[in-house]
Design a protein around this motif. Structure first.
Motif, PDB file in Angstrom:
ATOM      1  N   ASP A 148      -0.081  -1.509  -1.384  1.00 58.14           N
ATOM      2  CA  ASP A 148       0.521  -1.762  -0.069  1.00 58.14           C
ATOM      3  C   ASP A 148       0.029  -3.120   0.414  1.00 58.14           C
ATOM      4  OD1 ASP A 148       1.417  -1.829   2.536  1.00 58.14           O
ATOM      5  OD2 ASP A 148       0.902   0.254   2.972  1.00 58.14           O
ATOM      6  N   THR A 165      -0.898  -4.174   5.579  1.00 61.81           N
ATOM      7  CA  THR A 165      -1.554  -3.173   6.415  1.00 61.81           C
ATOM      8  C   THR A 165      -2.460  -3.858   7.436  1.00 61.81           C
ATOM      9  OG1 THR A 165      -3.390  -2.909   4.849  1.00 61.81           O
ATOM     10  CG2 THR A 165      -1.528  -1.397   4.622  1.00 61.81           C
ATOM     11  N   ILE A 204      -1.607   5.814  -3.494  1.00 61.48           N
ATOM     12  CA  ILE A 204      -1.757   4.423  -3.048  1.00 61.48           C
ATOM     13  C   ILE A 204      -3.058   3.889  -3.633  1.00 61.48           C
ATOM     14  CG2 ILE A 204      -1.986   2.867  -1.082  1.00 61.48           C
ATOM     15  CD1 ILE A 204      -0.443   4.913   0.593  1.00 61.48           C
ATOM     16  N   CYS A 264      -4.788  -1.121  -0.681  1.00 57.96           N
ATOM     17  CA  CYS A 264      -4.174  -1.641   0.541  1.00 57.96           C
ATOM     18  C   CYS A 264      -4.703  -3.042   0.801  1.00 57.96           C
ATOM     19  CB  CYS A 264      -4.501  -0.755   1.750  1.00 57.96           C
ATOM     20  SG  CYS A 264      -3.565   0.781   1.820  1.00 57.96           S
ATOM     21  N   ALA A 303       7.889  -3.983   4.824  1.00 56.70           N
ATOM     22  CA  ALA A 303       7.085  -3.300   5.838  1.00 56.70           C
ATOM     23  C   ALA A 303       7.862  -3.098   7.134  1.00 56.70           C
ATOM     24  CB  ALA A 303       5.808  -4.091   6.125  1.00 56.70           C
ATOM     25  N   THR A 329       4.025  -1.492   4.120  1.00 58.95           N
ATOM     26  CA  THR A 329       4.398  -0.469   5.100  1.00 58.95           C
ATOM     27  C   THR A 329       4.124  -0.873   6.549  1.00 58.95           C
ATOM     28  OG1 THR A 329       2.232   0.623   5.071  1.00 58.95           O
ATOM     29  CG2 THR A 329       3.874   1.348   3.438  1.00 58.95           C
TER      30      THR A 329
END
Length: 401
Positions: A64, A67, A92, A95, A295, A323
């Motif tokens: 990801d 974030t 996941i 991040c 995102a 995201t």
């Protein structure tokens, strides 16, 4: 009085007057028994009976790349532990926190994320435009001093030594930060060129949030499809002469991308043009150093599933995954459902009302080879530090099986 506030007052007064005239002034505007319904209370429930695929994790390991662990979790150790458990359940692997800042702030954020979970997080730095200047006196800000761009380049070199993987630019750069004369800082001001050049030399990708959704730059009237959202967040509107146009902002960003072909740029939120993927396609064709990520935009992509799927299939090597989290687990799973299934007409958020538009979305059912690229392979190629930590995650997963 701001335009949106005035419209809300007029609407409320008109509704209240009509309600009072009907002799029902004391009754709730809840839509029951033929009564009027306040727009903010509209909660339609879908009656469609279609397939529902309840995915509990991503099919392949996920990186990801977008974030906000500083701003959303406030450096709470307990919330970090809880979210790492969510990461584990949802496959996941990593991040990327975009909230690193510089100097001592970077050190504090690195301590928060890397003390207990050194292999699960990467961190991007941020430019400090204000420095020790007075927030109300932009002429005193650090960015007004000579050689600011060069000094920031040196700061970036130092923060890379500490482990930074990139640089994040927030939307205030173009819409909030002020120049000495009180005007908004221009994204393509030559004073910032040493920053972009340094990122290219250091191998640090630049993820940049420029402008915002189309609706935020349009008049707030009955034709604005996100009127309900803007009624809850009037400060999100950038309509008016005090702001540059959306087109100006995006053009300025693109000039920076074009002037710095050796620097990798990531257009946050589908380059903030998810409503018109044909134009994003033109940008990707013109700027080989540009990548994009989705995102907080599956709300837009998922209501144009055919166009979105065609776009992602064509540019599968230029799209990362993001995201805008950390989000609740339910919202994360809508991302897996959007990318992996052909489900129809499902929510994009756990919130009621949904945060970005009163509509549902559709899945685009990507093939496995494309999913792998979006979920982690492209990030491993573009973002420093991803490949090594991803290999550790995959090895640990394989050892558990």
């Amino acid at each position: 009085m701001p335009m949106l506030a005035w419209l809300l007052v007029v609407w409320a007064l008109g509704t209240s007057f009509a309600h009072a005239q009907s002799g029902e002034a004391d009754l709730p505007l809840d839509g029951e028994d033929g009564r009027p319904l306040v727009l903010g209370e509209f909660r339609p429930e879908a009656t469609l009976k279609v397939r529902q695929t309840n995915l509990t994790q991503a099919k392949f390991p996920v990186v990801d790349d977008h974030t906000h662990f500083r701003y959303r979790l406030k450096h709470s150790p307990e919330q970090l532990d809880d979210f790492v458990a969510v990461m584990d359940r949802n496959n996941i692997a990593l991040c990327v926190s975009l909230d690193g800042k510089l100097g001592d702030d970077f050190d504090a954020h690195a301590k928060y994320l890397w003390t207990k979970y050194p292999d699960r997080f990467l961190i991007y730095a941020n430019i400090d435009w204000q420095g020790e200047g007075d927030p109300d006196k932009p002429e005193t800000w650090a960015c007004q001093r000579p050689e600011f761009g060069r000094r920031m380049a040196l700061e970036l070199a130092e923060v890379k030594k500490k482990g930074a993987s990139g640089l994040k630019l927030f939307k205030q750069f173009g819409l909030g930060y002020k120049d000495a004369d009180g005007s908004l800082l221009k994204i393509d001001d030559p004073r910032w060129d040493p920053i972009w050049s340094a990122c290219g030399e250091l191998g640090l990708p630049v993820i940049i949030h420029t402008a915002d959704p189309v609706a935020f730059f349009q008049p707030i009237d009955k034709t604005n499809e996100r009127w309900e959202e803007l009624s809850r967040h009037p400060d999100w509107s950038f309509y008016g002469e005090e702001f540059p146009s959306r087109e100006e902002l995006l053009a300025a960003r693109n000039r920076v991308i074009e002037r710095n072909p050796e620097t990798t740029f990531i257009g946050a939120h589908m380059a903030n043009n998810s409503e018109d993927l044909a134009v994003v396609s033109q940008w990707l064709e013109k700027y080989p150093n540009l990548y994009v990520e989705p995102a907080s935009r599956i709300s837009e992509l998922g209501r144009q599933p055919y166009t979105s799927r065609d776009f992602i299939m064509k540019y599968q090597d230029r799209i990362l995954f993001g995201t805008d989290g950390p989000w609740p687990e339910e919202r994360l799973r809508y991302y897996w459902r959007f990318l992996e299934t052909r489900d129809e007409y499902f929510p994009y958020s756990e919130k009621v009302p949904p945060p970005q538009g009163l509509w549902y979305i559709y899945g685009i059912g990507l093939p496995d080879d494309v999913l792998k690229k979006i979920y982690h392979e492209n990030a491993a190629r573009v973002i420093p530090g991803v490949e090594a930590k991803l290999k550790k995650y995959i090895a640990k997963q394989a050892a558990k099986e």
